[in-house]
Write a protein that holds these residues in place. Structure first.
Motif, PDB file in Angstrom:
ATOM      1  N   VAL A  13       1.164  -1.075  -0.131  1.00 54.62           N
ATOM      2  CA  VAL A  13       0.268   0.244   0.037  1.00 54.62           C
ATOM      3  C   VAL A  13       0.821   1.246  -0.551  1.00 54.62           C
ATOM      4  CG1 VAL A  13      -1.687   1.322   0.850  1.00 54.62           C
ATOM      5  CG2 VAL A  13      -2.165  -0.997   1.238  1.00 54.62           C
ATOM      6  N   HIS A  48       1.971   1.986  -3.733  1.00 61.52           N
ATOM      7  CA  HIS A  48       1.188   2.800  -4.487  1.00 61.52           C
ATOM      8  C   HIS A  48       1.149   4.359  -3.229  1.00 61.52           C
ATOM      9  CE1 HIS A  48      -0.545   0.240  -6.712  1.00 61.52           C
ATOM     10  NE2 HIS A  48      -0.407  -1.034  -5.750  1.00 61.52           N
ATOM     11  N   VAL A  49       1.614   5.156  -2.690  1.00 63.26           N
ATOM     12  CA  VAL A  49       1.371   5.909  -1.471  1.00 63.26           C
ATOM     13  C   VAL A  49       2.293   6.916  -2.213  1.00 63.26           C
ATOM     14  CG1 VAL A  49       0.711   7.464   0.225  1.00 63.26           C
ATOM     15  CG2 VAL A  49      -0.354   5.488  -0.108  1.00 63.26           C
ATOM     16  N   ILE A  57       1.768   7.870  -5.855  1.00 64.32           N
ATOM     17  CA  ILE A  57       0.170   8.509  -6.398  1.00 64.32           C
ATOM     18  C   ILE A  57       1.146   9.810  -5.778  1.00 64.32           C
ATOM     19  CG2 ILE A  57      -1.483   9.573  -5.666  1.00 64.32           C
ATOM     20  CD1 ILE A  57      -2.671   6.943  -5.417  1.00 64.32           C
ATOM     21  N   VAL A  59      -4.029   6.760  -8.750  1.00 66.35           N
ATOM     22  CA  VAL A  59      -5.479   6.530  -7.738  1.00 66.35           C
ATOM     23  C   VAL A  59      -6.078   4.797  -8.198  1.00 66.35           C
ATOM     24  CG1 VAL A  59      -7.254   6.897  -6.507  1.00 66.35           C
ATOM     25  CG2 VAL A  59      -5.162   8.624  -6.626  1.00 66.35           C
ATOM     26  N   ALA A 117      -3.658   2.396  -8.112  1.00 65.73           N
ATOM     27  CA  ALA A 117      -4.059   1.450  -7.215  1.00 65.73           C
ATOM     28  C   ALA A 117      -4.795   0.634  -6.375  1.00 65.73           C
ATOM     29  CB  ALA A 117      -3.072   2.593  -5.995  1.00 65.73           C
ATOM     30  N   LEU A 118      -6.073   1.419  -6.479  1.00 67.00           N
ATOM     31  CA  LEU A 118      -7.448   0.237  -6.292  1.00 67.00           C
ATOM     32  C   LEU A 118      -7.502  -0.671  -7.353  1.00 67.00           C
ATOM     33  CD1 LEU A 118      -9.409   3.231  -5.207  1.00 67.00           C
ATOM     34  CD2 LEU A 118      -8.772   1.847  -3.870  1.00 67.00           C
ATOM     35  N   THR A 131     -10.111   0.908   1.914  1.00 66.28           N
ATOM     36  CA  THR A 131      -8.698   1.595   1.395  1.00 66.28           C
ATOM     37  C   THR A 131      -9.687   2.000   0.101  1.00 66.28           C
ATOM     38  OG1 THR A 131      -7.670  -1.320   1.867  1.00 66.28           O
ATOM     39  CG2 THR A 131      -7.077  -0.214  -0.126  1.00 66.28           C
ATOM     40  N   PHE A 173      -7.695   6.019   0.068  1.00 68.48           N
ATOM     41  CA  PHE A 173      -7.641   5.875  -1.006  1.00 68.48           C
ATOM     42  C   PHE A 173      -7.765   7.624  -1.750  1.00 68.48           C
ATOM     43  CE2 PHE A 173      -4.142   2.864  -1.253  1.00 68.48           C
ATOM     44  CZ  PHE A 173      -3.469   3.109  -2.013  1.00 68.48           C
ATOM     45  N   LEU A 231      -6.785  10.599   0.554  1.00 72.10           N
ATOM     46  CA  LEU A 231      -5.314  11.192  -0.036  1.00 72.10           C
ATOM     47  C   LEU A 231      -5.885  11.743  -1.504  1.00 72.10           C
ATOM     48  CD1 LEU A 231      -2.690  10.109   0.478  1.00 72.10           C
ATOM     49  CD2 LEU A 231      -2.324   8.646  -1.513  1.00 72.10           C
ATOM     50  N   TYR A 232      -6.629  11.327  -2.695  1.00 74.62           N
ATOM     51  CA  TYR A 232      -6.816  11.907  -3.700  1.00 74.62           C
ATOM     52  C   TYR A 232      -6.865  13.249  -3.351  1.00 74.62           C
ATOM     53  CZ  TYR A 232      -9.542  12.872  -8.048  1.00 74.62           C
ATOM     54  OH  TYR A 232      -9.256  13.328  -9.378  1.00 74.62           O
TER      55      TYR A 232
END
Ligand SMILES: Nc1nc2c(ncn2[C@@H]2O[C@H](COP(=O)(O)OP(=O)(O)OP(=O)(O)O)[C@@H](O)[C@H]2O)c(=O)[nH]1
Length: 348
Positions: free
Chosen positions: A4, A7-8, A11, A24, A27-28, A135, A139, A142-143
């Motif tokens: 995870v 991915h963060v 991004i 994003v 990642a999802l 999850t 995300f 975060l986005y």
């Protein structure tokens, strides 16, 4: 967990919206084992809200719109997708079972400051378990935060319009698009023409007439108020796909798409007229002058702005409170062609 975080990290290294959105969605797609993840952006046309798909990650591959000016897929009237209406209107996650395809569609609203910007759609073979919902929400958070930061760095602090830095980036993207649709193969060019069937790009420079007098007579604060109100009028008058910038001082820039010169002239003239007929608090009547020009694939940014500025200068010198086209002034012999650069340098 490490997965995870990777991915963060990937991004948050992007300063470009399209890449951020793609990060994003990818990642999802991977983390919740989705069949596809789509990001739709909302836009308003009159009373109706439309959603346009700007990012897609699926088993068939990845696609995303490369520019602020590329609206992505065909806009989808919201009323065609009840789960999306519910998600946008109630601002909550909505799930629907598509029995025909036996797929579970999850819609997550994307909003900042209670403004709905779009919908993230996660399509899976089974309903998302609580962990996966968490999850996806993480995300999205975060986005959203990252989008607010990007938004802040792209906007002028007084008016909220896009700033000068963003102008250069946006116009470079448009020129890149125009060039690739000229140089690309016939099929690509045709596809781009369809995407861009709303017409060519035009650039207009707008400048408040005798703004120094406003400042001198009423003070800087009232001057700022005029700029703020003008920016609001621009947001109300121009279409959602036109891009509005404050260039600095009392100078604004609009990048428009229109199919003909008449269409641009009409939009700009309507705006000039709106400003002229507006009663600005305390200050009263304010007028603006506008110069505009067509944007071509092989143009440079200084050339485009220079042509629009020349038309603006003509408007100022010939009575102000008017709209002038560089091409029309040139065609009627009222101005001389701009000097071409003396030599073309090639850098290696
Ligand atoms: N209130 C306020 N004034 C600003 C801002 N930025 C620039 N100005 C003022 O805008 C004025 C611009 O004046 P000029 O460029 O001489 O032009 P003008 O008086 O508008 O005259 P014309 O453009 O020839 O019609 C100057 O007085 C600047 O100080 C700002 O952010 N707020």
């Amino acid at each position: 967990m490490i997965h995870v975080l990777k991915h963060v990290e990937s991004i948050t290294q992007h300063r470009d919206r399209a890449l951020l959105e793609l990060g994003v969605a990818s990642a999802l797609f991977e983390l919740v084992k989705a069949q596809e993840v789509n990001l739709y952006k909302a836009s308003q046309h009159g009373e109706e809200t439309y959603l346009a798909r700007v990012t897609h990650v699926g088993q068939d591959g990845v696609s995303y719109s490369q520019s602020e000016f590329d609206e992505g897929g065909e806009p989808l009237p919201l009323h065609d997708r009840p789960e999306m209406i519910a998600s946008v209107e109630q601002s909550q996650i909505v799930r629907r079972h598509d029995t025909e395809r036996n797929l579970h569609i999850h819609c997550f609203p994307i909003s900042i400051d209670s403004r709905v910007l779009g919908v993230l759609e996660v399509v899976c073979g089974a309903p998302l378990a609580d962990d996966d919902l968490g999850t996806a929400e993480g995300f999205l958070g975060l986005y959203r935060n990252y989008l607010s930061l990007l938004d802040y760095s792209e906007r002028d602090t007084l008016t909220g319009l896009l700033n000068r830095k963003t102008f250069d980036e946006n116009l470079s993207k448009i020129l890149g698009h125009l060039l690739s649709s000229q140089d690309g193969d016939a099929a690509t060019a045709q596809r781009r023409r369809v995407q861009h069937d709303e017409g060519n790009h035009w650039l207009a420079v707008l400048d408040v007439d005798h703004f120094k007098r406003v400042n001198d007579q009423f003070g800087h604060l009232y001057g700022d108020e005029v700029l703020l109100l003008l920016a609001r009028l621009m947001l109300e008058s121009f279409r959602h796909q036109d891009r509005l910038f404050r260039f600095g001082g009392e100078e604004f820039v609009v990048v428009l798409r229109a199919t003909s010169e008449e269409e641009v002239a009409t939009a700009l003239e309507r705006f000039r007229n709106t400003v002229e007929n507006r009663d600005f608090p305390q200050v009263g009547r304010v007028t603006i002058s506008i110069g505009y020009t067509a944007v071509h694939a092989r143009d440079s940014i200084p050339d485009i702005v220079g042509r629009a500025d020349e038309a603006l200068y003509f408007a100022k010198e010939n009575g102000r409170n008017q709209v002038c086209s560089y091409e029309l002034l040139l065609g009627t012999g009222k101005i001389m062609p701009r000097a071409a650069p003396e030599s073309e340098m090639e850098l290696f």
